[in-house]
Motif scaffolding. Structure first.
Motif, PDB file in Angstrom:
ATOM      1  N   GLN A  35       0.810  -1.219   0.000  1.00 45.37           N
ATOM      2  CA  GLN A  35       0.000   0.000   0.000  1.00 45.37           C
ATOM      3  C   GLN A  35       0.847   1.274   0.000  1.00 45.37           C
ATOM      4  O   GLN A  35       0.493   2.253  -0.642  1.00 45.37           O
ATOM      5  CB  GLN A  35      -0.912   0.020   1.242  1.00 45.37           C
ATOM      6  N   HIS A  36       1.932   1.273   0.754  1.00 44.53           N
ATOM      7  CA  HIS A  36       2.713   2.497   0.975  1.00 44.53           C
ATOM      8  C   HIS A  36       3.996   2.594   0.161  1.00 44.53           C
ATOM      9  O   HIS A  36       4.605   3.663   0.106  1.00 44.53           O
ATOM     10  CB  HIS A  36       3.036   2.647   2.465  1.00 44.53           C
ATOM     11  N   HIS A  37       4.417   1.493  -0.437  1.00 43.74           N
ATOM     12  CA  HIS A  37       5.673   1.483  -1.194  1.00 43.74           C
ATOM     13  C   HIS A  37       5.480   0.690  -2.481  1.00 43.74           C
ATOM     14  O   HIS A  37       6.091  -0.362  -2.681  1.00 43.74           O
ATOM     15  CB  HIS A  37       6.810   0.915  -0.335  1.00 43.74           C
ATOM     16  N   CYS A  38       4.632   1.233  -3.327  1.00 50.64           N
ATOM     17  CA  CYS A  38       4.246   0.544  -4.573  1.00 50.64           C
ATOM     18  C   CYS A  38       5.438   0.252  -5.479  1.00 50.64           C
ATOM     19  O   CYS A  38       5.400  -0.686  -6.268  1.00 50.64           O
ATOM     20  CB  CYS A  38       3.210   1.369  -5.325  1.00 50.64           C
ATOM     21  N   VAL A  70      15.158  -2.135   7.282  1.00 50.95           N
ATOM     22  CA  VAL A  70      13.937  -2.125   6.470  1.00 50.95           C
ATOM     23  C   VAL A  70      13.689  -0.724   5.916  1.00 50.95           C
ATOM     24  O   VAL A  70      13.406  -0.555   4.729  1.00 50.95           O
ATOM     25  CB  VAL A  70      12.731  -2.624   7.292  1.00 50.95           C
ATOM     26  N   VAL A  71      13.817   0.287   6.760  1.00 45.18           N
ATOM     27  CA  VAL A  71      13.594   1.676   6.346  1.00 45.18           C
ATOM     28  C   VAL A  71      14.516   2.042   5.189  1.00 45.18           C
ATOM     29  O   VAL A  71      14.080   2.578   4.162  1.00 45.18           O
ATOM     30  CB  VAL A  71      13.796   2.643   7.538  1.00 45.18           C
ATOM     31  N   GLN A 114      12.166   7.865  -1.304  1.00 42.39           N
ATOM     32  CA  GLN A 114      11.728   8.710  -0.199  1.00 42.39           C
ATOM     33  C   GLN A 114      12.888   8.937   0.764  1.00 42.39           C
ATOM     34  O   GLN A 114      13.869   8.193   0.766  1.00 42.39           O
ATOM     35  CB  GLN A 114      10.582   8.048   0.566  1.00 42.39           C
ATOM     36  N   GLN A 115      12.749   9.947   1.584  1.00 43.74           N
ATOM     37  CA  GLN A 115      13.721  10.178   2.640  1.00 43.74           C
ATOM     38  C   GLN A 115      13.529   9.106   3.723  1.00 43.74           C
ATOM     39  O   GLN A 115      12.376   8.759   4.048  1.00 43.74           O
ATOM     40  CB  GLN A 115      13.534  11.563   3.257  1.00 43.74           C
TER      41      GLN A 115
END
Length: 197
Positions: A58-61, A153-154, A163-164
């Motif tokens: 959902q957040h990291h397509c 993971v980040v 993304q940052q």
């Protein structure tokens, strides 16, 4: 013959309808007469891995990962505890290599069996995001937070998505907090099944 307690651990809807394990994992656990607590534990971690995989999708397509590998890895990560049942109620890592060897002996390929070996060693440099997500699920299911693992993971997600890291961390932190709120119920579900069937 599969114990009735193991069958119940695999079918019990749990506190909020825990997801079932993949059929081939249920069959494997039954054929090896796995301890009921192991079945309950694997379901709890598998359910958390499902939530994490859904969140990534959902957040990291832009992140391509093998969702089925994550779910399978979470479903079998501690299978070596069949040979080391004392590690179901206490510390130990002997189950990691034992689980890997057990899966190979059962006909699983190295790609699938690796999760039994890698779920406790997330600092290895050659791990994919799938391995890291299984490791993360294996910690956060009981609300245990490991900053080093979360940072891996980040950074992996941020590098792919552009993304940052702080942005990824903020949303991941919220998701892990959300998942952790059910930790007591997951722990109670696992504890309701004995180590020996």
């Amino acid at each position: 013959m599969t114990s009735a307690l193991l069958q119940r651990a695999l079918a019990d809807p749990g506190y909020t309808g825990l997801r079932s394990l993949p059929h081939r994992v249920e069959f494997l656990l039954a054929s090896l007469d796995a301890p009921p607590r192991l079945g309950a534990h694997l379901r709890a971690v598998h359910d958390v891995a499902w939530q994490l995989a859904h969140w990534v999708g959902q957040h990291h397509c832009g992140v391509r990962f093998d969702r089925e590998a994550v779910l399978f890895g979470a479903a079998i990560h501690d299978i070596g505890k069949i040979d080391h049942p004392d590690e179901l109620s206490g510390p130990g890592s002997a189950h990691e290599q034992a689980g890997y060897e057990l899966l190979l002996a059962q006909g699983f390929d190295d790609e699938s069996a690796r999760f039994a070996r890698t779920h406790g060693s997330w600092s290895a440099t050659d791990l994919g995001i799938e391995d890291l997500l299984v490791s993360l699920a294996d910690k956060v299911w009981k609300a245990k937070r490991i900053p080093e693992l979360e940072q891996l993971v980040v950074h992996r997600l941020a590098a792919v998505d552009g993304q940052q890291p702080w942005q990824v961390f903020m949303t991941l932190d919220d998701e892990l907090d959300r998942i952790a709120t059910d930790a007591d119920r997951r722990l109670a579900f696992q504890a309701s099944y004995p180590v020996r069937g």
